[in-house]
Scaffold this motif. Structure first.
Motif, mmCIF file in Angstrom:
data_model
loop_
_atom_site.group_PDB
_atom_site.id
_atom_site.type_symbol
_atom_site.label_atom_id
_atom_site.label_comp_id
_atom_site.label_asym_id
_atom_site.label_seq_id
_atom_site.Cartn_x
_atom_site.Cartn_y
_atom_site.Cartn_z
ATOM 1 N N GLU A 82 0.840 -1.200 0.000
ATOM 2 C CA GLU A 82 0.000 0.000 0.000
ATOM 3 C C GLU A 82 0.874 1.249 0.000
ATOM 4 O OE1 GLU A 82 -3.632 -1.443 2.825
ATOM 5 O OE2 GLU A 82 -1.663 -1.212 3.769
ATOM 6 N N ILE A 83 0.300 2.353 -0.482
ATOM 7 C CA ILE A 83 0.945 3.660 -0.386
ATOM 8 C C ILE A 83 0.136 4.473 0.610
ATOM 9 C CG2 ILE A 83 1.588 5.783 -1.587
ATOM 10 C CD1 ILE A 83 3.233 3.449 -2.520
ATOM 11 N N GLU A 85 -0.386 7.992 3.109
ATOM 12 C CA GLU A 85 -0.252 9.438 2.945
ATOM 13 C C GLU A 85 1.188 9.851 3.249
ATOM 14 O OE1 GLU A 85 -2.242 13.448 4.836
ATOM 15 O OE2 GLU A 85 -3.319 11.555 4.971
ATOM 16 N N ASN A 87 3.687 9.727 0.829
ATOM 17 C CA ASN A 87 4.604 8.920 0.008
ATOM 18 C C ASN A 87 5.314 7.839 0.819
ATOM 19 O OD1 ASN A 87 3.947 10.302 -2.273
ATOM 20 N ND2 ASN A 87 6.015 10.988 -2.732
ATOM 21 N N ARG A 127 6.719 7.891 -8.613
ATOM 22 C CA ARG A 127 5.392 7.951 -9.248
ATOM 23 C C ARG A 127 4.496 6.946 -8.530
ATOM 24 N NH1 ARG A 127 5.043 8.161 -15.541
ATOM 25 N NH2 ARG A 127 2.964 8.717 -14.854
ATOM 26 N N ILE A 128 3.845 7.405 -7.479
ATOM 27 C CA ILE A 128 3.063 6.490 -6.648
ATOM 28 C C ILE A 128 1.823 5.969 -7.369
ATOM 29 C CG2 ILE A 128 3.932 7.417 -4.480
ATOM 30 C CD1 ILE A 128 1.322 8.985 -4.232
ATOM 31 N N ASP A 129 1.422 6.613 -8.457
ATOM 32 C CA ASP A 129 0.261 6.142 -9.219
ATOM 33 C C ASP A 129 0.611 5.000 -10.169
ATOM 34 O OD1 ASP A 129 1.817 8.010 -10.635
ATOM 35 O OD2 ASP A 129 0.175 8.435 -12.014
ATOM 36 N N LYS A 130 1.897 4.675 -10.314
ATOM 37 C CA LYS A 130 2.347 3.632 -11.247
ATOM 38 C C LYS A 130 3.072 2.479 -10.551
ATOM 39 C CE LYS A 130 1.220 5.970 -14.982
ATOM 40 N NZ LYS A 130 0.220 5.544 -15.918
ATOM 41 N N LYS A 132 3.979 -1.077 -9.111
ATOM 42 C CA LYS A 132 3.623 -2.446 -9.487
ATOM 43 C C LYS A 132 4.276 -3.404 -8.503
ATOM 44 C CE LYS A 132 3.012 -1.429 -14.269
ATOM 45 N NZ LYS A 132 3.019 -1.812 -15.603
ATOM 46 N N VAL A 144 8.658 0.962 -8.109
ATOM 47 C CA VAL A 144 8.095 2.305 -8.042
ATOM 48 C C VAL A 144 8.821 3.144 -9.087
ATOM 49 C CG1 VAL A 144 7.612 4.292 -6.572
ATOM 50 C CG2 VAL A 144 7.736 2.007 -5.558
#
Length: 161
Positions: A82-83, A85, A87, A127-130, A132, A144
């Motif tokens: 998980e990420i 708050e 970062n 890039r926390i939205d990418k 894997k 990351v």
């Protein structure tokens, strides 16, 4: 990045330092609790110590930050990535204790069971939205990607004269 955690030698916490003291416990691998140095450890804490201190490698390449954790015997549904708050990458999971049969005679119990949790503060270029994650042969790999800074366009200027 500093190899010496904040708080030592008069340093203060730095949110960009992955070893910031609000996440990193310098006493986590010692055979006693950082809260009570003289108290003996319970059987439960001894049982879960190895899994609670799951070792994770973090390496940085030009393209990404790569985390690798040895989690032998765990399935992907027993591990969470998980990420949080700010970062912060959070890797957690649980290995369940094997059911004991009354007729079994145990000669040695060395494998650990219980929950584990590790947190890593990611740098600003993550890039926390990418993110894997994959698990293969008991090794969890979390990738990351980095944000690439836009390079300004360079154009040649003709020199007159």
């Amino acid at each position: 990045m500093s190899l010496i955690p904040g708080g030592f030698f008069g340093r203060t916490s730095n949110i960009f330092d992955p070893l910031s003291p609000d996440i990193w416990d310098p006493f986590q691998d010692l055979p006693f609790s950082s809260l009570s140095l003289s108290a003996p450890r319970s059987d439960l804490s001894t049982e879960t110590a190895a899994l609670a201190n799951t070792r994770i490698d973090w390496r940085e390449t030009p393209e990404a930050h790569i985390f690798k954790a040895d989690l032998p015997g765990l399935r992907k549904d027993e591990v969470k990535v998980e990420i949080e708050e700010g970062n912060v990458l959070r890797i957690s999971g649980e290995r369940r204790k094997e059911v004991e049969e009354r007729s079994d005679t145990w000669h040695r119990v060395e494998r650990s069971s219980g929950q584990f949790l590790r947190r890593f503060r990611l740098p600003e270029n993550a890039r926390i939205d990418k993110v894997k994650a994959s698990i293969e042969y008991g090794v969890l790999t979390v990738t990351v990607p980095k944000v690439f800074a836009d390079r300004p366009d360079v154009r040649a200027i003709e020199i007159s004269g």
